[in-house]
Design a protein around this motif. Structure first.
Motif, PDB file in Angstrom:
ATOM      1  N   VAL A  63      10.744  -6.521  -3.013  1.00 34.41           N
ATOM      2  CA  VAL A  63      11.686  -6.115  -4.058  1.00 34.41           C
ATOM      3  C   VAL A  63      11.148  -4.962  -4.902  1.00 34.41           C
ATOM      4  N   LYS A  64       9.901  -5.062  -5.318  1.00 30.35           N
ATOM      5  CA  LYS A  64       9.348  -4.033  -6.210  1.00 30.35           C
ATOM      6  C   LYS A  64       9.300  -2.682  -5.518  1.00 30.35           C
ATOM      7  N   SER A  65       8.852  -2.684  -4.264  1.00 22.64           N
ATOM      8  CA  SER A  65       8.760  -1.429  -3.515  1.00 22.64           C
ATOM      9  C   SER A  65      10.144  -0.873  -3.230  1.00 22.64           C
ATOM     10  N   THR A  66      11.096  -1.768  -2.870  1.00 24.44           N
ATOM     11  CA  THR A  66      12.472  -1.324  -2.638  1.00 24.44           C
ATOM     12  C   THR A  66      13.061  -0.721  -3.900  1.00 24.44           C
ATOM     13  N   SER A  67      12.808  -1.367  -5.029  1.00 29.16           N
ATOM     14  CA  SER A  67      13.331  -0.901  -6.308  1.00 29.16           C
ATOM     15  C   SER A  67      12.761   0.478  -6.663  1.00 29.16           C
ATOM     16  N   ASN A  68      11.451   0.639  -6.491  1.00 27.07           N
ATOM     17  CA  ASN A  68      10.811   1.927  -6.819  1.00 27.07           C
ATOM     18  C   ASN A  68      11.336   3.057  -5.943  1.00 27.07           C
ATOM     19  N   SER A  69      11.512   2.751  -4.650  1.00 25.93           N
ATOM     20  CA  SER A  69      11.976   3.800  -3.742  1.00 25.93           C
ATOM     21  C   SER A  69      13.400   4.234  -4.086  1.00 25.93           C
ATOM     22  N   LEU A  70      14.265   3.277  -4.429  1.00 26.83           N
ATOM     23  CA  LEU A  70      15.644   3.641  -4.775  1.00 26.83           C
ATOM     24  C   LEU A  70      15.710   4.410  -6.087  1.00 26.83           C
ATOM     25  N   SER A  71      14.887   4.004  -7.057  1.00 28.11           N
ATOM     26  CA  SER A  71      14.911   4.700  -8.344  1.00 28.11           C
ATOM     27  C   SER A  71      14.437   6.140  -8.209  1.00 28.11           C
ATOM     28  N   GLY A  72      13.621   6.416  -7.172  1.00 33.31           N
ATOM     29  CA  GLY A  72      13.177   7.782  -6.954  1.00 33.31           C
ATOM     30  C   GLY A  72      14.269   8.696  -6.462  1.00 33.31           C
ATOM     31  N   LEU A  73      15.299   8.119  -5.880  1.00 33.47           N
ATOM     32  CA  LEU A  73      16.428   8.926  -5.396  1.00 33.47           C
ATOM     33  C   LEU A  73      17.437   9.071  -6.526  1.00 33.47           C
ATOM     34  N   ARG A  74      17.003   9.695  -7.599  1.00 27.03           N
ATOM     35  CA  ARG A  74      17.759   9.670  -8.855  1.00 27.03           C
ATOM     36  C   ARG A  74      19.042  10.486  -8.818  1.00 27.03           C
ATOM     37  N   HIS A  75      19.244  11.258  -7.748  1.00 26.67           N
ATOM     38  CA  HIS A  75      20.479  12.041  -7.648  1.00 26.67           C
ATOM     39  C   HIS A  75      21.545  11.329  -6.818  1.00 26.67           C
ATOM     40  N   LEU A  76      21.270  10.108  -6.392  1.00 25.26           N
ATOM     41  CA  LEU A  76      22.231   9.373  -5.565  1.00 25.26           C
ATOM     42  C   LEU A  76      23.578   9.238  -6.268  1.00 25.26           C
ATOM     43  N   GLU A  77      24.635   9.518  -5.529  1.00 23.67           N
ATOM     44  CA  GLU A  77      25.996   9.308  -6.009  1.00 23.67           C
ATOM     45  C   GLU A  77      26.689   8.176  -5.248  1.00 23.67           C
ATOM     46  N   SER A  78      26.194   7.897  -4.054  1.00 27.74           N
ATOM     47  CA  SER A  78      26.795   6.855  -3.224  1.00 27.74           C
ATOM     48  C   SER A  78      25.697   6.036  -2.560  1.00 27.74           C
ATOM     49  N   LEU A  79      25.770   4.700  -2.706  1.00 23.32           N
ATOM     50  CA  LEU A  79      24.781   3.796  -2.109  1.00 23.32           C
ATOM     51  C   LEU A  79      25.502   2.634  -1.451  1.00 23.32           C
ATOM     52  N   ASN A  80      25.271   2.451  -0.147  1.00 22.57           N
ATOM     53  CA  ASN A  80      25.908   1.382   0.620  1.00 22.57           C
ATOM     54  C   ASN A  80      24.829   0.568   1.336  1.00 22.57           C
ATOM     55  N   LEU A  81      24.610  -0.659   0.858  1.00 24.77           N
ATOM     56  CA  LEU A  81      23.636  -1.571   1.470  1.00 24.77           C
ATOM     57  C   LEU A  81      24.329  -2.783   2.090  1.00 24.77           C
ATOM     58  N   ALA A  82      25.617  -2.680   2.349  1.00 25.67           N
ATOM     59  CA  ALA A  82      26.423  -3.830   2.767  1.00 25.67           C
ATOM     60  C   ALA A  82      26.048  -4.339   4.154  1.00 25.67           C
TER      61      ALA A  82
END
Length: 841
Positions: A96-115
């Protein structure tokens, strides 16, 4: 190479000048930090590389903007990742922590689909909430659980938010969404959310679609304010615990087109004519509440919106048909489980200008179809559980779902056509005559149920030829004769074959082994004369085998091996003429031995008809708790063995005690001998045990008294001996459970055990019952031995005798004080010593 690159660079402005084209060179556009965070995300999740099509292709050596599922902002040559779509990537866990850090680094994301993954975590990746540019977030069926994340309020640019089918719990409050002023789509369905629905949801200025179904929301449906300004079009809030009336303010929403509040606890009276306010309404569902729907005095369809396509008012206490004949667009009509009586009006078949496709009038009090009528264009008709009589209505060729079960129909037309039908049930009627060969026109049939009627004659062999497509064939409880056809093709798809309760003869065709998907085989209560069908032992999916009450005979020798009867859970071969010893191979009956971790109901694969799922549930009649009972639902955790009323002999195999999941065991009315295995005490889930009418000997194992779920016990009419063990259970059964055993004694029998009888608490298999309970004998032997050490010296040593007479008598008189008590003591010693000698001899 340098010349080619220079030429390319010179051509770009030329094309721009000549054709006005905006051409972007994709030459290493991916920024290093973006690639780093994407690869960190890949390494932080567990996924199945053989099923992945996106993550598995991400490579350090290539441009991340070319990776599948990744979208970069190339219009300004910045190379920032603005879109990440990794749905259906077979993810099954994460750090979770590593996943969270990696996503927060993509700070320009406008669309995220993890479904459509399974992150399987209760700690939500908080880094998502730092992505303040997000406009689209889809986490449906993603395996998240725990409290609903309050930090969702940070994502103020969200337009689309989908949390459907996770396990989020807790209460949602107004603070969660009050800042999401751009939100147009919100799906929180199929979670574990509770509390009341916050009124702020209905006040979001941009919200168009709201899905709250399949949760635990309580309280009333919030009232709308500023209805003239609300753009809300869709509200799904079914399958909750909502109560109170349907708020009238809902019907002031000018853009409202779809509403379902079904399967709640809404109450009060609802006036159907209020729907005329919603000129755009296409879907309306108030089914299964505590509502009373009022049709109004004139009951006119002119008050209903002409755009209405689906109307569902099941279980709304309707007593009459609503006037719907002039609704031009109606496709689906569900009026099931009401109190409508009389005739089905003939205008109903022309509703929607003949465009009606799905009609459900089941569970009412309808008794006939108004004539003349023509059934056309309908794809699905459900008329089950009414009082309809006469000849079965003939459908048109393109109908695929027909349920006429539980009525009083008396005949099937000879020209009945089922060319397009997938599901046809006319069970539990009063049909007579033979099965028309025209039934075989149903080459697409997946389910055919003609059970519980008065049909006679042979079963048309062409029905068995349909086994390639047919999943369920039920012809039970009729008076059908002849043999079972031997035509079961190599690609037989049958899952349920139920022919019980007829007059069928002959043998069980070996070609039935071709039906590799077979789960339920019920041939009980016929006149089949055959040996046991050992060819079914390797049927991997067989759960239920019922051969009860036939003329099966001979010994059962199937040469079973590991993998035989692997899923068998109901085994009923009672009331036949089987002989020989019982099999010792119960250890390989895996479903009864190991049980199951999940609970399911046996049934035919779910099919979709008219926008709703319809699953056929298997049923079977078995002997349990001394009666023949109908199991209308077969749970995969229910297990039963019935070999009663045969000619089995020999000992009861102790390996039955390995069937830890067994619920019912009936071995009665055979000639079984030997003792009751004490391994039965390990059957902790056993609810009924019938060993009556055999030749069992020996004592009752005390372990039987430790089976806490045992409700029915019958050991009557055997040759059991000794005292009934005392315990928590055995004394609670009636005397009839033990009668007919001449040498059995103790409660609940009124036969008292003799004082001289030696009670055996328990013994192993094969014990003859002649052992001694040293709990009682040991102290007595010790007493005698001790006494002997005193008496022998008195006999052989004169000095000791003198001392005894001088002192011991004096002491005894002091302690006991009465002379005759001394004689009593010595008498009791002699009596017990004699008893021990008799027991030893």
């Amino acid at each position: 190479m340098k010349i080619q690159l220079l030429t390319s660079l010179l051509l770009v402005p030329l094309f721009h000048i000549l054709f006005g084209l905006d051409i972007v060179l994709v030459l290493g556009q991916c920024l290093d930090d973006q690639k780093f965070f994407l690869l960190q995300f890949k390494n932080s999740v567990k996924f199945n590389s053989t099923l992945s099509s996106k993550l598995v292709s991400w490579d350090q050596s290539t441009d991340c903007c070319t990776w599948e599922g990744v979208t970069c902002n190339l219009s300004s040559n910045r190379g920032h990742v603005i879109g990440l779509d990794i749905n259906s990537e077979s993810i099954y866990g994460c750090l979770v922590k590593s996943t969270s850090n990696s996503l927060s680094g993509l700070r320009h994301l406008e669309s995220l689909n993890l479904a459509f993954n399974n992150f399987d975590t209760s700690k939500f990746p908080s880094g998502i909430f730092s992505l303040t540019a997000l406009t689209y977030l889809n986490l449906s069926i993603a395996g998240f659980r725990g409290n609903f994340p309050s930090s969702i309020a940070n994502l103020t640019q969200l337009v689309h938010l989908d949390f459907w089918a996770n396990n989020f719990s807790g209460i949602i409050s107004s603070t969660h969404f009050q800042n999401l002023v751009n939100l147009e789509y919100l799906d929180l369905g199929l979670n574990l959310l509770s509390g009341t629905i916050p009124s702020s949801l209905f006040g979001l200025p941009s919200l168009r679609k709201l899905f709250l179904s399949y949760n635990n929301f309580q309280g009333s449906v919030p009232k709308f304010t500023n209805t003239n300004l609300s753009p809300l079009e869709t509200l799904y809030a079914s399958w909750n615990n909502l109560s109170g009336p349907v708020p009238i303010s809902l019907f002031d929403l000018k853009n409202f087109s779809r509403l379902t509040l079904s399967h709640n606890k809404l109450s009060g009276k609802f006036h159907l004519q209020i729907l005329h306010r919603l000129s755009n309404l296409t879907y309306f569902n108030l089914s299964f509440n505590n509502l009373s729907v009022d049709l109004g005095h004139d009951n006119s369809s002119k008050f209903l919106p002409p755009s209405l396509k689906e109307l569902k008012l099941a279980s709304c206490r309707l007593q009459h048909f609503p006037e719907l004949r002039y609704l031009p667009s109606l496709i689906t009509l569900d009026l099931a489980e009401n109190q409508i009586s009389g005739a089905i009006p003939n205008w109903i078949w022309n509703v929607g200008n003949g465009g009606l496709r799905y009609l459900n009038l089941s569970v009412n009090q309808l008794h006939k179809l108004q004539e003349p009528y023509v059934i056309h264009n309908l794809s699905s008709i459900d008329l089950r559980c009414n009082h309809l009589r006469g000849e079965i209505p003939i459908p048109i060729e393109n109908i695929y779902f027909l349920d006429y079960s539980n009525n009083f129909f008396s005949s099937i037309p000879t020209n009945f056509n089922l060319t397009s039908a997938i599901f046809f049930s006319v069970s539990s009627n009063r049909l007579s005559g033979t099965i028309p060969v025209s039934m075989c026109s149903g080459t697409n049939l997946q389910l055919l149920d003609l059970s519980n009627n008065y049909l006679i004659g042979n079963i048309p062999s062409c029905l068995f030829e349909l086994s390639k497509s047919l999943g369920v064939l039920k012809l039970g409880n009729n008076s059908l004769t002849g043999n079972i056809s031997r035509i079961f093709s190599n690609d037989c798809g049958l899952e349920t074959l139920d022919l019980h309760g007829n007059l069928l003869k002959g043998s069980v065709p070996e070609s039935l082994a071709n039906c590799s998907k077979l789960e339920v085989l019920n041939l009980g209560d016929n006149r089949i004369n055959d040996r046991f069908p050992c060819f079914l032992k390797d049927s991997l999916h067989l759960h239920v085998l019922v051969l009860h009450s036939n003329l099966f005979h001979g010994e059962i020798r199937c040469q079973e091996k590991n993998g035989s009867w692997i899923n068998l859970q109901i085994y009923d071969i009672g009331s036949n003429h089987f002989t020989g010893n019982l099999s010792q191979n119960f250890l390989i009956w895996k479903a009864m031995k190991d049980g199951r971790n999940d609970v399911n109901i046996l049934g035919f694969e779910a099919l979709r008809f008219g926008g709703s799922r319809k699953t056929y549930q298997d049923a079977v009649t078995i002997s349990i708790k001394g009666k023949r009972l109908d199991l209308v639902k077969i749970l995969n955790i229910f297990t039963s063995i019935d070999i009663s009323n045969n000619h089995f002999q020999g000992n009861i195999p102790h390996t039955i005690g390995e069937l830890k999941s067994l619920v019912s065991l009936n071995l009665s009315h055979n000639t079984l001998s030997g003792s009751i295995p004490n391994s039965f005490g390990t059957l902790k889930l056993l609810e009924t045990l019938d060993l009556s009418e055999n030749k069992l000997t020996g004592k009752i194992p005390m372990e039987l008294g430790d089976i806490s779920f045992l409700e029915v016990l019958d050991l009557s009419n055997n040759q059991l001996t000794g005292k009934i063990p005392t315990g928590r259970q055995l004394q609670t059964f009636p005397e009839a459970s033990f009668e007919g055993n001449k040498e059995l004694c103790g409660p609940p029998l009124h036969i008292k055990c003799s004082r001289t009888a030696v009670t055996t608490a328990g013994y192993g298999d094969g014990d003859l019952g002649n052992s001694i309970n040293w709990e009682f004998v040991g102290p007595e032997v010790g007493f005698v031995v001790g006494l002997g050490t005193v008496i022998l010296p008195l006999i052989f040593y004169k000095r000791w005798r003198s001392y005894y007479y001088e002192h011991v008598d004096h002491i005894l008189f002091k302690v006991i004080r009465r002379k005759h008590q001394k004689k009593s003591i010595h008498g009791r010693i002699r009596s017990r010593y004699s008893r021990i000698e008799r027991a030893r001899s």
